[in-house]
Motif scaffolding. Structure first.
Motif, PDB file in Angstrom:
ATOM      1  N   PRO A 155      -5.322  -2.267   7.109  1.00  0.00           N
ATOM      2  CA  PRO A 155      -5.220  -1.201   7.991  1.00  0.00           C
ATOM      3  C   PRO A 155      -4.356  -0.208   7.629  1.00  0.00           C
ATOM      4  CG  PRO A 155      -5.036  -3.195   8.996  1.00  0.00           C
ATOM      5  CD  PRO A 155      -4.863  -3.564   7.569  1.00  0.00           C
ATOM      6  N   SER A 156      -4.891   1.284   8.032  1.00  0.00           N
ATOM      7  CA  SER A 156      -4.307   2.164   7.787  1.00  0.00           C
ATOM      8  C   SER A 156      -2.651   2.498   8.215  1.00  0.00           C
ATOM      9  CB  SER A 156      -4.833   3.414   8.416  1.00  0.00           C
ATOM     10  OG  SER A 156      -4.162   4.785   8.010  1.00  0.00           O
ATOM     11  N   PHE A 157      -2.261   1.712   9.335  1.00  0.00           N
ATOM     12  CA  PHE A 157      -0.935   2.057   9.605  1.00  0.00           C
ATOM     13  C   PHE A 157       0.060   0.972   8.698  1.00  0.00           C
ATOM     14  CE2 PHE A 157      -2.025  -2.178  11.725  1.00  0.00           C
ATOM     15  CZ  PHE A 157      -1.017  -2.854  11.817  1.00  0.00           C
ATOM     16  N   LEU A 158      -0.603  -0.184   8.066  1.00  0.00           N
ATOM     17  CA  LEU A 158       0.014  -1.022   7.310  1.00  0.00           C
ATOM     18  C   LEU A 158       0.446  -0.405   6.071  1.00  0.00           C
ATOM     19  CD1 LEU A 158      -1.309  -4.382   7.934  1.00  0.00           C
ATOM     20  CD2 LEU A 158       1.084  -3.562   8.598  1.00  0.00           C
ATOM     21  N   LEU A 159      -0.445   0.559   5.413  1.00  0.00           N
ATOM     22  CA  LEU A 159      -0.508   1.360   4.329  1.00  0.00           C
ATOM     23  C   LEU A 159       0.651   2.275   4.473  1.00  0.00           C
ATOM     24  CD1 LEU A 159      -4.289   1.575   3.255  1.00  0.00           C
ATOM     25  CD2 LEU A 159      -2.666  -0.095   2.398  1.00  0.00           C
ATOM     26  N   LYS A 160       0.520   3.037   5.549  1.00  0.00           N
ATOM     27  CA  LYS A 160       1.376   4.059   5.544  1.00  0.00           C
ATOM     28  C   LYS A 160       2.750   3.518   5.804  1.00  0.00           C
ATOM     29  CE  LYS A 160      -1.724   7.242   8.019  1.00  0.00           C
ATOM     30  NZ  LYS A 160      -1.941   7.935   9.485  1.00  0.00           N
ATOM     31  N   VAL A 183       7.281  15.316   4.720  1.00  0.00           N
ATOM     32  CA  VAL A 183       6.563  14.610   3.935  1.00  0.00           C
ATOM     33  C   VAL A 183       6.019  13.586   4.872  1.00  0.00           C
ATOM     34  CG1 VAL A 183       6.512  12.822   1.900  1.00  0.00           C
ATOM     35  CG2 VAL A 183       7.643  14.987   1.609  1.00  0.00           C
ATOM     36  N   VAL A 184       7.044  12.992   5.623  1.00  0.00           N
ATOM     37  CA  VAL A 184       6.280  12.008   6.677  1.00  0.00           C
ATOM     38  C   VAL A 184       5.257  12.477   7.492  1.00  0.00           C
ATOM     39  CG1 VAL A 184       7.044  10.692   8.661  1.00  0.00           C
ATOM     40  CG2 VAL A 184       8.596  10.577   7.033  1.00  0.00           C
ATOM     41  N   GLY A 185       5.176  13.761   7.918  1.00  0.00           N
ATOM     42  CA  GLY A 185       4.272  14.422   8.524  1.00  0.00           C
ATOM     43  C   GLY A 185       2.914  14.568   7.966  1.00  0.00           C
ATOM     44  N   ASP A 193      -8.604   5.480   3.287  1.00  0.00           N
ATOM     45  CA  ASP A 193      -9.299   5.645   1.578  1.00  0.00           C
ATOM     46  C   ASP A 193      -8.168   6.391   0.849  1.00  0.00           C
ATOM     47  OD1 ASP A 193     -11.425   3.891   2.367  1.00  0.00           O
ATOM     48  OD2 ASP A 193     -12.712   5.690   2.755  1.00  0.00           O
ATOM     49  N   ASP A 194      -7.812   7.545   1.326  1.00  0.00           N
ATOM     50  CA  ASP A 194      -6.703   8.424   0.451  1.00  0.00           C
ATOM     51  C   ASP A 194      -5.598   7.529   0.178  1.00  0.00           C
ATOM     52  OD1 ASP A 194      -8.100  10.908   0.806  1.00  0.00           O
ATOM     53  OD2 ASP A 194      -7.146  11.442   2.593  1.00  0.00           O
ATOM     54  N   LEU A 195      -4.945   6.761   1.154  1.00  0.00           N
ATOM     55  CA  LEU A 195      -3.989   6.025   1.118  1.00  0.00           C
ATOM     56  C   LEU A 195      -4.337   4.706  -0.150  1.00  0.00           C
ATOM     57  CD1 LEU A 195      -2.749   5.533   4.595  1.00  0.00           C
ATOM     58  CD2 LEU A 195      -1.519   6.922   2.941  1.00  0.00           C
ATOM     59  N   SER A 196      -5.413   4.147   0.210  1.00  0.00           N
ATOM     60  CA  SER A 196      -5.806   3.043  -0.695  1.00  0.00           C
ATOM     61  C   SER A 196      -5.881   3.510  -2.362  1.00  0.00           C
ATOM     62  CB  SER A 196      -7.197   2.354  -0.117  1.00  0.00           C
ATOM     63  OG  SER A 196      -6.994   2.060   0.983  1.00  0.00           O
ATOM     64  N   SER A 197      -6.793   4.446  -2.343  1.00  0.00           N
ATOM     65  CA  SER A 197      -6.947   5.266  -3.673  1.00  0.00           C
ATOM     66  C   SER A 197      -5.856   5.357  -4.470  1.00  0.00           C
ATOM     67  CB  SER A 197      -7.820   6.270  -3.668  1.00  0.00           C
ATOM     68  OG  SER A 197      -7.262   7.439  -2.912  1.00  0.00           O
ATOM     69  N   ARG A 198      -4.652   6.076  -3.753  1.00  0.00           N
ATOM     70  CA  ARG A 198      -3.410   6.456  -4.277  1.00  0.00           C
ATOM     71  C   ARG A 198      -2.747   5.210  -4.832  1.00  0.00           C
ATOM     72  NH1 ARG A 198      -1.202  11.758  -1.618  1.00  0.00           N
ATOM     73  NH2 ARG A 198      -3.073  13.057  -1.309  1.00  0.00           N
ATOM     74  N   LEU A 199      -2.507   4.230  -3.598  1.00  0.00           N
ATOM     75  CA  LEU A 199      -1.923   2.991  -4.123  1.00  0.00           C
ATOM     76  C   LEU A 199      -2.532   2.169  -5.346  1.00  0.00           C
ATOM     77  CD1 LEU A 199      -1.236   1.694  -0.444  1.00  0.00           C
ATOM     78  CD2 LEU A 199       0.471   2.250  -2.299  1.00  0.00           C
ATOM     79  N   MET A 200      -3.785   2.339  -5.585  1.00  0.00           N
ATOM     80  CA  MET A 200      -4.558   1.722  -6.626  1.00  0.00           C
ATOM     81  C   MET A 200      -4.092   2.501  -8.055  1.00  0.00           C
ATOM     82  SD  MET A 200      -5.691  -0.970  -5.617  1.00  0.00           S
ATOM     83  CE  MET A 200      -6.781  -1.277  -7.033  1.00  0.00           C
ATOM     84  N   LEU A 201      -4.079   3.809  -7.605  1.00  0.00           N
ATOM     85  CA  LEU A 201      -3.754   4.230  -9.291  1.00  0.00           C
ATOM     86  C   LEU A 201      -2.462   4.198  -9.501  1.00  0.00           C
ATOM     87  CD1 LEU A 201      -5.225   8.024  -8.323  1.00  0.00           C
ATOM     88  CD2 LEU A 201      -5.911   6.401  -9.951  1.00  0.00           C
ATOM     89  N   ASN A 202      -1.699   3.932  -8.472  1.00  0.00           N
ATOM     90  CA  ASN A 202       0.016   3.598  -8.766  1.00  0.00           C
ATOM     91  C   ASN A 202       0.071   2.104  -9.583  1.00  0.00           C
ATOM     92  OD1 ASN A 202       2.403   5.108  -8.388  1.00  0.00           O
ATOM     93  ND2 ASN A 202       3.200   3.310  -7.186  1.00  0.00           N
ATOM     94  N   VAL A 203      -0.806   1.272  -8.935  1.00  0.00           N
ATOM     95  CA  VAL A 203      -0.620  -0.260  -9.600  1.00  0.00           C
ATOM     96  C   VAL A 203      -1.652  -0.759 -10.566  1.00  0.00           C
ATOM     97  CG1 VAL A 203       0.321  -0.736  -7.291  1.00  0.00           C
ATOM     98  CG2 VAL A 203      -2.047  -1.364  -7.642  1.00  0.00           C
ATOM     99  N   ASN A 204      -2.764   0.185 -10.878  1.00  0.00           N
ATOM    100  CA  ASN A 204      -3.595  -0.238 -11.898  1.00  0.00           C
ATOM    101  C   ASN A 204      -2.708  -0.244 -13.103  1.00  0.00           C
ATOM    102  OD1 ASN A 204      -5.877  -0.773 -10.491  1.00  0.00           O
ATOM    103  ND2 ASN A 204      -6.733   1.432 -10.580  1.00  0.00           N
ATOM    104  N   VAL A 205      -2.781  -1.304 -13.803  1.00  0.00           N
ATOM    105  CA  VAL A 205      -1.692  -1.400 -15.056  1.00  0.00           C
ATOM    106  C   VAL A 205      -2.201  -0.491 -16.365  1.00  0.00           C
ATOM    107  CG1 VAL A 205      -0.939  -2.945 -16.790  1.00  0.00           C
ATOM    108  CG2 VAL A 205      -1.156  -3.916 -14.782  1.00  0.00           C
ATOM    109  N   ALA A 206      -1.421   0.606 -16.575  1.00  0.00           N
ATOM    110  CA  ALA A 206      -1.528   1.476 -17.505  1.00  0.00           C
ATOM    111  C   ALA A 206      -0.294   1.940 -18.163  1.00  0.00           C
ATOM    112  CB  ALA A 206      -2.777   2.540 -17.001  1.00  0.00           C
TER     113      ALA A 206
END
Length: 258
Positions: A155-160, A183-185, A193-206
């Protein structure tokens, strides 16, 4: 002062910025790009790429300051891309759509990592890099987020909430407190989907390979206050680019003039 998304008054200089600098939105293929583009179009621009919790708006002070000096600044939101290969191709298409051949890039945190990845794979397009509180590899972030396989169903609130754990609690100096609120704002404006994609970019091993760009064209900017990027990763970055000291803002201005 509460953040922009928190329902309270926005900073006065941000209100002025929004009144004079238009927000652009364009679709390129399946990607929606949201960006500001201000300043003369005859010089290679400085493209600002925010960190995982940032948006194009977080660079509004830099946009106003540099454009008053005659520079062109483009500040972007990272669109919904899900791996680094997709990021490289999407960013290149974005530059092509605007008929931009060469860029200076300023990246913060995840934005700095994406800037380096682009410079590695498209070296002829990048004239210089300015890297702030960023890193060379994502392994530590991947290890710290074992639940990444289910991020698309979170859920979005957990990602935030997860993103905001990177912002230090407790009292701050007024200037820093206002920046944190801002920044919090901005985080509140991001979709799931914005949050999910950014988190994936941050954890995809590279990891960032060798760059053709000389170290003299890479500026490292650090902060003295708390950073969500581990100190070990920042030191690794400094060692890679042979920086014995923190480079100053005037170096960036000199690069933009060339």
């Amino acid at each position: 002062m509460k953040g922009v998304g928190g329902g309270a008054a926005s900073p006065g200089d941000y209100v002025y910025f929004k009144s004079v600098v238009p927000l652009h939105k364009i679709s390129i293929g399946s990607k929606l790009w949201r960006y500001y583009d201000f300043g003369p179009k005859v010089v290679p621009p400085l493209v600002c790429i925010p960190g995982i919790a940032g948006t194009a708006d977080v660079y509004y002070k830099q946009i106003m300051s540099l454009c008053m000096k005659g520079y062109r600044v483009i500040s972007i939101d990272v669109p919904q891309v899900w791996n680094h290969h997709e990021w490289i191709h999407s960013f290149e298409k974005f530059l092509d759509s605007m008929n931009i051949h060469h860029v200076h890039i300023y990246g913060t945190s995840l934005g700095g990592f994406l800037a380096q990845i682009f410079a590695e794979h498209r070296p002829r397009r990048v004239k210089s890099l300015v890297l702030s509180n960023t890193f060379l590899e994502t392994h530590k972030f991947a290890a710290a987020m074992p639940w990444s396989p289910v991020v698309n169903w979170t859920p979005s609130f957990l990602l935030k909430r997860y993103l905001l754990t990177g912002i230090r609690d407790g009292p701050h100096e007024p200037f820093i407190a206002d920046s944190v609120d801002f920044v919090v704002g901005q985080v509140e404006t991001l979709s799931r989907d914005d949050l999910s994609s950014r988190l994936m970019l941050n954890v995809n091993v590279a990891s960032v390979g060798s760059l053709m760009l000389p170290d003299s064209l890479i500026t490292i900017m650090d902060t003295n206050d708390y950073s969500a990027v581990p100190q070990q990763l920042k030191e690794q970055l400094n060692e890679r680019y042979c920086c014995g000291c923190i480079c100053c803002f005037c170096f960036l201005v000199r690069e933009l003039e060339e």
